[in-house]
Design a protein around this motif. Structure first.
Motif, PDB file in Angstrom:
ATOM      1  N   ASN A   1      45.485  50.737  51.424  1.00 26.24           N
ATOM      2  CA  ASN A   1      46.880  50.709  51.114  1.00 26.24           C
ATOM      3  C   ASN A   1      47.796  51.937  51.925  1.00 26.24           C
ATOM      4  OD1 ASN A   1      46.845  48.298  49.927  1.00 26.24           O
ATOM      5  ND2 ASN A   1      46.939  49.147  47.873  1.00 26.24           N
ATOM      6  N   SER A   2      47.036  53.301  51.649  1.00 28.30           N
ATOM      7  CA  SER A   2      47.568  54.489  52.235  1.00 28.30           C
ATOM      8  C   SER A   2      47.470  54.317  53.646  1.00 28.30           C
ATOM      9  CB  SER A   2      46.892  55.620  51.640  1.00 28.30           C
ATOM     10  OG  SER A   2      47.259  56.688  52.364  1.00 28.30           O
ATOM     11  N   ILE A   3      46.494  53.869  54.057  1.00 24.96           N
ATOM     12  CA  ILE A   3      46.588  53.730  55.681  1.00 24.96           C
ATOM     13  C   ILE A   3      47.460  52.733  56.016  1.00 24.96           C
ATOM     14  CG2 ILE A   3      44.919  53.004  57.453  1.00 24.96           C
ATOM     15  CD1 ILE A   3      42.323  54.099  55.811  1.00 24.96           C
ATOM     16  N   ILE A   4      47.622  51.576  55.382  1.00 15.14           N
ATOM     17  CA  ILE A   4      48.727  50.724  56.155  1.00 15.14           C
ATOM     18  C   ILE A   4      50.040  51.376  55.878  1.00 15.14           C
ATOM     19  CG2 ILE A   4      49.472  48.570  55.492  1.00 15.14           C
ATOM     20  CD1 ILE A   4      46.750  47.554  54.600  1.00 15.14           C
ATOM     21  N   ARG A   5      50.420  52.002  54.793  1.00 10.28           N
ATOM     22  CA  ARG A   5      51.633  52.574  54.691  1.00 10.28           C
ATOM     23  C   ARG A   5      51.711  53.707  55.864  1.00 10.28           C
ATOM     24  NH1 ARG A   5      50.775  54.885  50.072  1.00 10.28           N
ATOM     25  NH2 ARG A   5      50.888  53.139  48.929  1.00 10.28           N
ATOM     26  N   GLN A   6      50.801  54.581  56.209  1.00 14.43           N
ATOM     27  CA  GLN A   6      51.028  55.502  57.107  1.00 14.43           C
ATOM     28  C   GLN A   6      51.163  54.673  58.426  1.00 14.43           C
ATOM     29  OE1 GLN A   6      47.411  58.087  57.058  1.00 14.43           O
ATOM     30  NE2 GLN A   6      48.076  58.951  55.166  1.00 14.43           N
ATOM     31  N   GLN A   7      50.664  53.699  58.809  1.00 11.49           N
ATOM     32  CA  GLN A   7      50.813  53.052  60.113  1.00 11.49           C
ATOM     33  C   GLN A   7      51.976  52.279  60.038  1.00 11.49           C
ATOM     34  OE1 GLN A   7      47.331  50.313  60.006  1.00 11.49           O
ATOM     35  NE2 GLN A   7      45.936  51.721  61.186  1.00 11.49           N
ATOM     36  N   LEU A   8      52.428  51.705  59.269  1.00 16.61           N
ATOM     37  CA  LEU A   8      53.919  51.272  58.984  1.00 16.61           C
ATOM     38  C   LEU A   8      54.833  52.520  59.188  1.00 16.61           C
ATOM     39  CD1 LEU A   8      54.096  48.704  55.892  1.00 16.61           C
ATOM     40  CD2 LEU A   8      54.370  48.267  58.395  1.00 16.61           C
ATOM     41  N   GLN A   9      54.757  53.631  58.787  1.00 19.25           N
ATOM     42  CA  GLN A   9      55.599  54.468  58.906  1.00 19.25           C
ATOM     43  C   GLN A   9      55.518  55.311  60.231  1.00 19.25           C
ATOM     44  OE1 GLN A   9      54.478  57.504  55.742  1.00 19.25           O
ATOM     45  NE2 GLN A   9      55.704  56.608  54.101  1.00 19.25           N
ATOM     46  N   ALA A  10      54.645  55.342  60.973  1.00 21.21           N
ATOM     47  CA  ALA A  10      54.334  55.831  62.120  1.00 21.21           C
ATOM     48  C   ALA A  10      55.062  54.534  63.331  1.00 21.21           C
ATOM     49  CB  ALA A  10      52.545  55.966  62.695  1.00 21.21           C
ATOM     50  N   HIS A  11      54.834  53.355  63.020  1.00 22.79           N
ATOM     51  CA  HIS A  11      55.334  52.494  63.696  1.00 22.79           C
ATOM     52  C   HIS A  11      57.003  52.460  63.647  1.00 22.79           C
ATOM     53  CE1 HIS A  11      56.009  48.729  65.635  1.00 22.79           C
ATOM     54  NE2 HIS A  11      56.708  48.299  64.618  1.00 22.79           N
ATOM     55  N   GLN A  12      57.437  52.733  62.358  1.00 19.74           N
ATOM     56  CA  GLN A  12      59.021  52.808  62.157  1.00 19.74           C
ATOM     57  C   GLN A  12      59.327  53.965  63.003  1.00 19.74           C
ATOM     58  OE1 GLN A  12      59.321  52.208  58.002  1.00 19.74           O
ATOM     59  NE2 GLN A  12      59.584  49.953  58.210  1.00 19.74           N
ATOM     60  N   LEU A  13      58.805  55.167  62.524  1.00 13.39           N
ATOM     61  CA  LEU A  13      59.276  56.394  63.309  1.00 13.39           C
ATOM     62  C   LEU A  13      59.253  56.218  64.774  1.00 13.39           C
ATOM     63  CD1 LEU A  13      57.501  59.127  61.105  1.00 13.39           C
ATOM     64  CD2 LEU A  13      59.897  58.538  61.335  1.00 13.39           C
ATOM     65  N   SER A  14      58.227  55.869  65.426  1.00  9.39           N
ATOM     66  CA  SER A  14      58.365  55.428  66.755  1.00  9.39           C
ATOM     67  C   SER A  14      59.502  54.709  67.380  1.00  9.39           C
ATOM     68  CB  SER A  14      56.971  54.955  67.384  1.00  9.39           C
ATOM     69  OG  SER A  14      56.804  53.403  66.998  1.00  9.39           O
ATOM     70  N   GLN A  15      59.747  53.552  66.631  1.00  9.81           N
ATOM     71  CA  GLN A  15      60.911  52.885  66.922  1.00  9.81           C
ATOM     72  C   GLN A  15      62.236  53.692  67.037  1.00  9.81           C
ATOM     73  OE1 GLN A  15      60.901  49.548  64.254  1.00  9.81           O
ATOM     74  NE2 GLN A  15      59.820  48.073  65.705  1.00  9.81           N
ATOM     75  N   LEU A  16      62.287  54.787  65.582  1.00 10.21           N
ATOM     76  CA  LEU A  16      63.551  55.516  65.629  1.00 10.21           C
ATOM     77  C   LEU A  16      63.825  56.472  66.794  1.00 10.21           C
ATOM     78  CD1 LEU A  16      63.758  56.258  61.886  1.00 10.21           C
ATOM     79  CD2 LEU A  16      64.958  54.639  63.287  1.00 10.21           C
ATOM     80  N   GLN A  17      62.513  56.865  67.056  1.00 12.78           N
ATOM     81  CA  GLN A  17      62.672  57.792  67.949  1.00 12.78           C
ATOM     82  C   GLN A  17      62.777  57.276  69.697  1.00 12.78           C
ATOM     83  OE1 GLN A  17      58.573  59.557  67.941  1.00 12.78           O
ATOM     84  NE2 GLN A  17      59.125  61.024  66.604  1.00 12.78           N
ATOM     85  N   ALA A  18      62.568  56.120  69.718  1.00 13.52           N
ATOM     86  CA  ALA A  18      63.121  55.418  70.965  1.00 13.52           C
ATOM     87  C   ALA A  18      64.615  55.171  71.075  1.00 13.52           C
ATOM     88  CB  ALA A  18      62.253  54.056  71.090  1.00 13.52           C
ATOM     89  N   LEU A  19      65.167  54.956  69.700  1.00 13.35           N
ATOM     90  CA  LEU A  19      66.524  54.801  69.639  1.00 13.35           C
ATOM     91  C   LEU A  19      67.596  56.012  69.288  1.00 13.35           C
ATOM     92  CD1 LEU A  19      66.400  51.545  67.328  1.00 13.35           C
ATOM     93  CD2 LEU A  19      66.744  51.529  69.367  1.00 13.35           C
ATOM     94  N   ALA A  20      66.625  57.004  68.873  1.00 19.73           N
ATOM     95  CA  ALA A  20      67.673  58.260  68.590  1.00 19.73           C
ATOM     96  C   ALA A  20      68.337  58.864  69.270  1.00 19.73           C
ATOM     97  CB  ALA A  20      66.628  59.172  67.683  1.00 19.73           C
TER      98      ALA A  20
END
Length: 188
Positions: free
Chosen positions: A111-130
């Motif tokens: 669960n922790s690994i999945i949560r980290q992967q989701l956060q990393a995916h969302q952060l990469s999307q934010l960085q592309a838009l920021a």
């Protein structure tokens, strides 16, 4: 008295015809409602069959993926076993310990690994838009994003990701007919 009898019979025949007509209309209404219910059940049945086929295909795909992953693990174990004798005794013990720890994966760790992967995916999307890639003209500030504190966790990242996603859709001129889930797949 005899003229009264045919009038009563005529009245009863007419009354009986009216009752039969009312019963027939009632039966027709029941038939119509049963037919509608039958059509509804038939459409629900076809929808359930469609879902069954979809879930079967998903299950089959997951089963194939599980066997593929098991084969990868088996091959990697074989590679480790082949390379292990070439390591020094100290390194062999470290690698064997690491392999044993790797085999002891628990549900909370997953669960922790999945949560980290989701956060990393969302952060990469934010960085592309920021921030825009070209410099802004003098006097203009870059668009600010809401601050994310360390304690706010996944919920704020999720809200932030959805805000950025909506802003991107507005910027591109989409009217929202093709929404995407958090993992980037289109939904119906």
């Amino acid at each position: 008295g005899s003229s009264h009898l045919p009038q009563q019979l005529k009245f009863t025949t007419s009354d009986s015809c009216d009752r039969i007509k009312d019963e027939f209309q009632l039966l027709q209404a029941q038939y119509h409602s049963l037919k509608l219910e039958c059509d509804k059940l038939a459409s629900e049945k076809s929808e359930m069959q469609r879902h069954y086929v979809m879930y079967y295909e998903m299950s089959y795909g997951l089963n194939i993926e599980m066997h593929k992953q098991a084969e990868i693990v088996k091959r990697l174990n074989g590679i480790c076993a082949q390379v292990l004798p070439y390591l020094s005794q100290e390194h062999q013990q470290q690698v064997l310990g690491a392999i044993e720890r790797a085999k002891q994966v628990t549900a909370p760790e997953l669960n922790s690994i999945i949560r980290q992967q989701l956060q990393a995916h969302q952060l990469s999307q934010l960085q592309a838009l920021a921030l825009p890639l070209t410099p802004l003209p003098v006097g203009l500030q870059p668009p600010s994003l809401p601050a994310v504190s360390a304690g706010s966790g996944l919920l704020s990242l999720s809200a932030l990701g959805s805000q950025a996603h909506l802003a991107k859709e507005d910027k591109n001129g989409h009217d929202g007919d093709a929404h995407q889930d958090d993992d980037g797949e289109k939904s119906d």
